[in-house]
Design a protein around this motif. Structure first.
Motif, PDB file in Angstrom:
ATOM      1  N   ASP A 139      94.696  25.767  56.054  1.00  0.00           N
ATOM      2  CA  ASP A 139      94.896  24.560  56.859  1.00  0.00           C
ATOM      3  C   ASP A 139      93.629  23.730  56.812  1.00  0.00           C
ATOM      4  OD1 ASP A 139      95.591  23.847  60.362  1.00  0.00           O
ATOM      5  OD2 ASP A 139      96.065  22.718  58.537  1.00  0.00           O
ATOM      6  N   GLU A 140      93.241  23.320  55.611  1.00  0.00           N
ATOM      7  CA  GLU A 140      91.963  22.644  55.449  1.00  0.00           C
ATOM      8  C   GLU A 140      92.085  21.193  55.012  1.00  0.00           C
ATOM      9  OE1 GLU A 140      89.117  24.920  53.202  1.00  0.00           O
ATOM     10  OE2 GLU A 140      90.068  26.797  53.762  1.00  0.00           O
ATOM     11  N   ILE A 141      93.300  20.665  54.921  1.00  0.00           N
ATOM     12  CA  ILE A 141      93.467  19.258  54.621  1.00  0.00           C
ATOM     13  C   ILE A 141      93.124  18.470  55.886  1.00  0.00           C
ATOM     14  CG2 ILE A 141      95.132  17.460  53.975  1.00  0.00           C
ATOM     15  CD1 ILE A 141      94.525  19.342  51.708  1.00  0.00           C
ATOM     16  N   PRO A 142      92.286  17.441  55.811  1.00  0.00           N
ATOM     17  CA  PRO A 142      91.936  16.652  57.001  1.00  0.00           C
ATOM     18  C   PRO A 142      93.171  16.133  57.722  1.00  0.00           C
ATOM     19  CG  PRO A 142      90.542  16.053  55.152  1.00  0.00           C
ATOM     20  CD  PRO A 142      91.599  16.964  54.599  1.00  0.00           C
ATOM     21  N   GLU A 143      93.094  16.110  59.039  1.00  0.00           N
ATOM     22  CA  GLU A 143      94.240  15.713  59.847  1.00  0.00           C
ATOM     23  C   GLU A 143      94.759  14.332  59.474  1.00  0.00           C
ATOM     24  OE1 GLU A 143      95.444  15.171  64.585  1.00  0.00           O
ATOM     25  OE2 GLU A 143      93.479  15.963  63.998  1.00  0.00           O
ATOM     26  N   GLU A 144      93.844  13.411  59.175  1.00  0.00           N
ATOM     27  CA  GLU A 144      94.270  12.051  58.856  1.00  0.00           C
ATOM     28  C   GLU A 144      95.034  11.961  57.536  1.00  0.00           C
ATOM     29  OE1 GLU A 144      89.909  12.419  57.488  1.00  0.00           O
ATOM     30  OE2 GLU A 144      91.190  13.108  59.150  1.00  0.00           O
ATOM     31  N   LEU A 145      94.941  13.016  56.710  1.00  0.00           N
ATOM     32  CA  LEU A 145      95.667  13.039  55.443  1.00  0.00           C
ATOM     33  C   LEU A 145      96.905  13.941  55.508  1.00  0.00           C
ATOM     34  CD1 LEU A 145      92.719  13.227  52.857  1.00  0.00           C
ATOM     35  CD2 LEU A 145      94.082  11.227  53.512  1.00  0.00           C
ATOM     36  N   GLY A 146      97.207  14.442  56.692  1.00  0.00           N
ATOM     37  CA  GLY A 146      98.323  15.368  56.836  1.00  0.00           C
ATOM     38  C   GLY A 146      99.650  14.786  56.380  1.00  0.00           C
ATOM     39  N   GLY A 147      99.914  13.557  56.776  1.00  0.00           N
ATOM     40  CA  GLY A 147     101.162  12.919  56.370  1.00  0.00           C
ATOM     41  C   GLY A 147     101.231  12.701  54.879  1.00  0.00           C
ATOM     42  N   ASP A 148     100.098  12.274  54.299  1.00  0.00           N
ATOM     43  CA  ASP A 148     100.050  12.073  52.846  1.00  0.00           C
ATOM     44  C   ASP A 148     100.279  13.384  52.118  1.00  0.00           C
ATOM     45  OD1 ASP A 148      99.480   9.436  53.292  1.00  0.00           O
ATOM     46  OD2 ASP A 148      97.343   9.605  52.900  1.00  0.00           O
ATOM     47  N   TYR A 149      99.709  14.461  52.647  1.00  0.00           N
ATOM     48  CA  TYR A 149      99.880  15.754  51.998  1.00  0.00           C
ATOM     49  C   TYR A 149     101.331  16.227  52.083  1.00  0.00           C
ATOM     50  CZ  TYR A 149      99.984  20.615  50.922  1.00  0.00           C
ATOM     51  OH  TYR A 149     100.351  21.808  50.377  1.00  0.00           O
ATOM     52  N   ASP A 150     101.969  16.008  53.239  1.00  0.00           N
ATOM     53  CA  ASP A 150     103.371  16.408  53.384  1.00  0.00           C
ATOM     54  C   ASP A 150     104.236  15.702  52.335  1.00  0.00           C
ATOM     55  OD1 ASP A 150     102.741  18.036  55.501  1.00  0.00           O
ATOM     56  OD2 ASP A 150     103.327  16.594  57.044  1.00  0.00           O
ATOM     57  N   GLU A 151     103.975  14.425  52.084  1.00  0.00           N
ATOM     58  CA  GLU A 151     104.721  13.677  51.073  1.00  0.00           C
ATOM     59  C   GLU A 151     104.441  14.230  49.675  1.00  0.00           C
ATOM     60  OE1 GLU A 151     103.975   9.511  51.361  1.00  0.00           O
ATOM     61  OE2 GLU A 151     104.725   9.348  53.426  1.00  0.00           O
ATOM     62  N   TYR A 152     103.168  14.553  49.424  1.00  0.00           N
ATOM     63  CA  TYR A 152     102.790  15.148  48.129  1.00  0.00           C
ATOM     64  C   TYR A 152     103.513  16.477  47.917  1.00  0.00           C
ATOM     65  CZ  TYR A 152     100.028  18.247  45.154  1.00  0.00           C
ATOM     66  OH  TYR A 152      99.651  19.173  44.221  1.00  0.00           O
ATOM     67  N   GLU A 193     101.145   9.862  44.426  1.00  0.00           N
ATOM     68  CA  GLU A 193     100.316  10.540  45.423  1.00  0.00           C
ATOM     69  C   GLU A 193      99.366   9.503  46.025  1.00  0.00           C
ATOM     70  OE1 GLU A 193      96.773  13.900  45.477  1.00  0.00           O
ATOM     71  OE2 GLU A 193      98.230  13.906  43.825  1.00  0.00           O
ATOM     72  N   SER A 194      99.160   9.529  47.323  1.00  0.00           N
ATOM     73  CA  SER A 194      98.368   8.480  47.975  1.00  0.00           C
ATOM     74  C   SER A 194      96.946   8.455  47.413  1.00  0.00           C
ATOM     75  CB  SER A 194      98.316   8.698  49.478  1.00  0.00           C
ATOM     76  OG  SER A 194      97.381   9.697  49.828  1.00  0.00           O
ATOM     77  N   PRO A 195      96.372   7.253  47.217  1.00  0.00           N
ATOM     78  CA  PRO A 195      94.998   7.143  46.711  1.00  0.00           C
ATOM     79  C   PRO A 195      93.996   7.919  47.564  1.00  0.00           C
ATOM     80  CG  PRO A 195      96.081   5.022  46.609  1.00  0.00           C
ATOM     81  CD  PRO A 195      97.005   5.926  47.373  1.00  0.00           C
ATOM     82  N   ALA A 196      94.195   7.920  48.883  1.00  0.00           N
ATOM     83  CA  ALA A 196      93.268   8.623  49.768  1.00  0.00           C
ATOM     84  C   ALA A 196      93.296  10.124  49.509  1.00  0.00           C
ATOM     85  CB  ALA A 196      93.615   8.330  51.226  1.00  0.00           C
ATOM     86  N   LEU A 197      94.493  10.676  49.297  1.00  0.00           N
ATOM     87  CA  LEU A 197      94.607  12.107  49.032  1.00  0.00           C
ATOM     88  C   LEU A 197      94.057  12.442  47.651  1.00  0.00           C
ATOM     89  CD1 LEU A 197      95.661  14.758  50.252  1.00  0.00           C
ATOM     90  CD2 LEU A 197      97.851  14.314  49.131  1.00  0.00           C
ATOM     91  N   GLN A 198      94.296  11.584  46.686  1.00  0.00           N
ATOM     92  CA  GLN A 198      93.729  11.771  45.350  1.00  0.00           C
ATOM     93  C   GLN A 198      92.206  11.796  45.409  1.00  0.00           C
ATOM     94  OE1 GLN A 198      95.207   9.308  42.126  1.00  0.00           O
ATOM     95  NE2 GLN A 198      97.090   8.895  43.246  1.00  0.00           N
TER      96      GLN A 198
END
Length: 300
Positions: A238-251, A192-197
């Motif tokens: 829909d509360e995950i920040p937009e800049e983390l959207g891609g990271d969240y999709d991967e998670y 999981e991306s460090p930023a999302l963690q």
């Protein structure tokens, strides 16, 4: 996913890895539960698969429906995410997998930055901070917090559905099948991306603790009553920040979609082979779309 549910969903999936065993007196009031329970049959082969949505931590006195044990009796194979009972005797495997959760380029503070001091203070106040944490990824901290929230609600890993099913299966000489290895589970979470963690951990710390306890109790209530609509609602938002959207999709793909596809493929094989199998995996795997049932519905 609602960011608060993002934190609490770990208790259905990740506490499996980090929750310790706690033992209690057998003198307790029975607390019946009715978890999500499904049956899929292949009329052409005679194959049948029973599927139980589990909770990896539960109350003292938790009492599962008799139909669950009757279904296990009917089956020759019991399939779980990881055989926790066997894992208790294989500390070397756990220690090896734990290395995946270590920070590769320093300490946790390097990932959390300015938020580190606040998060460390919060953990210390809750009595769960240990200096050893500082060499682990934020996802490890989040799992420890989820376990703390669960135990403060009176839910313990020793009472988890997985352990109850595995113990009964072993007692009745059933073959245990593991969908995953402990190493695979740790690797999935470590990727999981460090930023999302960092986001998830900071958000947990900034959420009032009483609110987190309430959400955990609602999660448990929904599971214990088989309320799949409520469980599914916990994944909405829909509360995950937009800049983390891609990271969240991967998670999401790694945590849910890919695993559920893999589980459904194996279940389909058992059905095609005419086998009778009992499957017990985290309840969210039956509500996070596309869930196991969705994949099974695509069978030809």
């Amino acid at each position: 996913m609602n960011k608060k549910a993002f934190i609490l969903a770990a208790i259905l999936l990740f506490s499996l890895l980090l929750g310790g065993c706690e033992f209690f007196s057998e003198k307790y009031e029975p607390k019946p539960v009715s978890p999500p329970f499904f049956t899929v049959r292949d009329e052409s082969t005679g194959g049948v698969v029973y599927m139980l949505g589990t909770m990896h931590a539960a109350e003292n006195g938790v009492e599962y429906p008799e139909e669950i044990y009757k279904a296990i009796d009917e089956c020759s194979i019991v399939a779980v995410e990881v055989d926790l009972i066997a894992l208790d005797q294989n500390k070397s495997a756990v220690n090896e997998a734990m290395k995946l959760l270590e920070c590769k380029t320093g300490i946790t503070a390097d990932i959390l930055g300015d938020d580190y001091s606040e998060i460390k203070r919060f953990f210390a106040e809750k009595g769960i901070y240990n200096t050893a944490f500082d060499r682990y990824l934020p996802v490890f901290w989040s799992a420890q917090l989820s376990n703390k929230i669960a135990s403060d609600c009176g839910y313990y890993s020793e009472n988890g559905t997985d352990r109850a099913v595995i113990k009964y299966a072993m007692k009745n000489n059933k073959d245990i099948f593991e969908f995953e290895s402990i190493y695979e589970q740790y690797k999935m979470n470590s990727m999981e991306s460090p930023a999302l963690q960092a986001f998830a951990l900071k958000d947990a710390v900034n959420t009032p603790y009483d609110e987190q306890l309430s959400m955990m109790r609602e999660l448990y209530r929904a599971w214990s009553e088989g309320d799949t609509d409520a469980l599914e609602k916990l994944l909405e938002g829909d509360e995950i920040p937009e800049e983390l959207g891609g990271d969240y999709d991967e998670y999401y793909a790694a945590m849910y979609t890919d695993r559920q596809r893999k589980m459904a493929e194996r279940i389909s094989e058992w059905l095609a082979e005419g086998k009778k199998v009992f499957v017990a995996v985290g309840a969210m795997h039956f509500v996070a779309e596309p869930d196991i049932l969705d994949f099974l519905g695509q069978r030809n």
